[in-house]
Design an enzyme around this catalytic site. Structure first.
Site, mmCIF file in Angstrom:
data_model
loop_
_atom_site.group_PDB
_atom_site.id
_atom_site.type_symbol
_atom_site.label_atom_id
_atom_site.label_comp_id
_atom_site.label_asym_id
_atom_site.label_seq_id
_atom_site.Cartn_x
_atom_site.Cartn_y
_atom_site.Cartn_z
ATOM 1 N N HIS A 61 1.105 -1.228 0.259
ATOM 2 C CA HIS A 61 0.175 -0.563 0.145
ATOM 3 C C HIS A 61 1.006 1.393 0.572
ATOM 4 O O HIS A 61 2.029 1.042 0.540
ATOM 5 C CB HIS A 61 -0.756 0.189 0.924
ATOM 6 C CG HIS A 61 -2.087 0.709 1.645
ATOM 7 N ND1 HIS A 61 -1.622 2.143 2.015
ATOM 8 C CD2 HIS A 61 -3.147 0.902 1.509
ATOM 9 C CE1 HIS A 61 -2.496 3.307 1.749
ATOM 10 N NE2 HIS A 61 -3.950 2.094 1.786
ATOM 11 N N LYS A 63 -10.628 -0.552 10.147
ATOM 12 C CA LYS A 63 -10.999 -1.787 9.092
ATOM 13 C C LYS A 63 -11.693 -2.748 10.484
ATOM 14 O O LYS A 63 -11.699 -3.916 10.037
ATOM 15 C CB LYS A 63 -9.683 -1.862 8.866
ATOM 16 C CG LYS A 63 -9.167 -0.747 7.912
ATOM 17 C CD LYS A 63 -7.658 -1.187 6.641
ATOM 18 C CE LYS A 63 -7.699 -0.732 6.344
ATOM 19 N NZ LYS A 63 -8.267 0.083 5.182
ATOM 20 N N CYS A 110 -4.582 2.227 -3.594
ATOM 21 C CA CYS A 110 -3.534 3.054 -3.193
ATOM 22 C C CYS A 110 -2.144 2.104 -3.208
ATOM 23 O O CYS A 110 -1.726 1.804 -1.778
ATOM 24 C CB CYS A 110 -3.795 3.527 -2.241
ATOM 25 S SG CYS A 110 -5.190 4.144 -1.626
#
Ligand code: C6P
Length: 402
Positions: free
Chosen positions: A121, A224, A360
């Site tokens: 990422h 998350k 990303c």
């Protein structure tokens, strides 16, 4: 009542309709929805115990401090850390990695090497590039094999006496593939090199245990895993955190401040400058307790089954391309030459929330030589019926573009 029906009732947002259709929320790798328990926890803090932590002698400050420190302990148990002072509250995975890049990285010299991988990422790429610009370190990149897994032999060859850190993701946020992180850590350690694990996509879906993994650093985000945004964790082994200089300066991270010289607080406070997000921290503790009340293994098994089912069903669609071999809670795909943004827009009108684009992780998308992917990602509250709705939605989109 079955597992998911019980769980869904705890997430008020899932009851709503989008464009007149029941919401099918499959963008959990971006962020999860929050159970009532977490929402009520935040409400309770602001309603009954809100006060700045670690400062006041007064009752509210003491209660709030105690709750925040209890949450730190809950995080410690959740990831099997040895000590609660190895748990640093940050704003999220991104800040956790930046902390290590700035602080540990300040001890690196020109020509020192940091190893990352092709599937990182941006938050595990750009902090190291910023460090490279400041100090002249060299970034080495673990390549992928044709099946999109990490090339572990090539990784072993990258390690040398200039390597100062390996920083890799546990689970790819694009491919939903779990990397052999224990093997990576063992190989790095056999060269005396520490490892930072980006756990943003693993902590919510796999039982992680710092003692078993032996990771030197582990970063993840609260939002998350059913907690609010703005709170995250950096786990670091005590000996590394003690050796590292502070990241931010300000209140809380000091012992004494004189104009001539400042001395720093002990762990974990050395790395928590300023008023922390104590409400977020306490709510993160509440989210982890919610996960524990169901069992992370049970959630993991449910998500793995959803992914398996989704892959099976997706492959029945003509022109379907699935990237990598997803074994976790996310799957990325493309259908024929339908642009991911077009697919996303059509699914959205059907009430289906998925993510499209580069997620990303542009270097990975460039490596795959595609414009981006469509990604469906699962959480504890998703159902097979929702996968069926997704499949019907994709079929409908495919017909529109035929
Ligand atoms: N990935 C996704 O949709 P933050 O933004 O700090 O909470 O997490 C950053 C991050 C770091 N590493 C991995 C592997 C990630 O997946 C993410 C966040 C989201 O895939 C938002 S881009």
């Amino acid at each position: 009542m079955p597992f998911t029906a019980d769980i869904r009732k705890e997430f008020p947002i899932l009851e709503q309709k989008v464009y007149g259709k029941p919401l099918v929320y499959l963008d959990n790798a971006a962020t999860t929805q929050k159970p009532r328990r977490v929402i009520e926890c935040m409400d309770r803090i602001y309603t009954t115990v809100n006060a700045n932590v670690h400062r006041g002698v007064h009752h509210l400050s003491q209660v709030c401090t105690e709750e925040m420190e209890n949450a730190r302990n809950t995080v410690k148990d959740f990831i099997g850390a040895a000590h609660s002072h190895e748990i640093i509250f940050t704003r999220g995975t991104t800040e956790s990695i930046n902390l290590v890049a700035s602080s540990l990285g300040s001890m690196f010299k020109e020509g020192d090497e940091v190893i990352i991988s092709t599937m990182e990422h941006h938050s595990n790429i750009v902090p190291w590039q910023l460090l490279r610009d400041r100090t002249g370190i060299v970034l080495r990149i673990i390549p992928l094999k044709p099946d999109c897994s990490l090339d572990i032999e090539a990784f072993a060859r990258l390690l040398n006496n200039r390597t100062r850190l390996v920083s890799v993701t546990h689970v790819s946020n694009v491919l939903g593939v779990t990397n052999p992180i224990k093997e990576i850590i063992d190989i790095a350690h056999s060269h005396g090199v520490p490892v930072l694990v980006d756990g943003a996509q693993s902590a919510p879906h796999i039982k992680v245990d710092m003692q078993q993994l032996d990771a030197d650093f582990f970063a993840f985000s609260g939002h998350k895993l059913y907690a609010p945004t703005g709170i995250g964790i950096l786990y670091g082994k005590e000996r590394w955190l003690n050796a590292m200089p502070p990241y931010h300066g300000g209140g809380e991270m000091i012992k004494t401040v004189r104009f001539e010289k400042t001395t720093y607080n002990e762990l974990p406070y050395k790395f928590e400058a300023g008023t922390p997000d104590y409400v977020g921290a306490i709510a993160l503790g509440s989210a982890l307790e919610w996960i524990d009340s169901i069992g992370i293994e049970k959630i993991a098994a449910h998500e793995r089954e959803l992914t398996r089912y989704a892959v099976e069903q997706l492959l029945t669609i003509e022109g379907m391309r699935i990237f990598g071999k997803p074994d976790g809670a996310a799957v990325s795909f493309l259908v024929g030459d339908i642009h991911p943004a077009d697919m996303g827009a059509i699914l959205d009108r059907l009430g289906i929330a998925i993510r499209t684009g580069h997620h990303c992780a542009q270097p990975l998308i460039d490596h795959l030589d595609i414009p981006g992917t469509v990604r469906a990602s699962f959480a504890a509250y998703n159902t097979k019926e929702e996968v069926d709705i997704l499949i019907k939605g994709i079929e409908r989109a495919a017909k529109m573009f035929a």
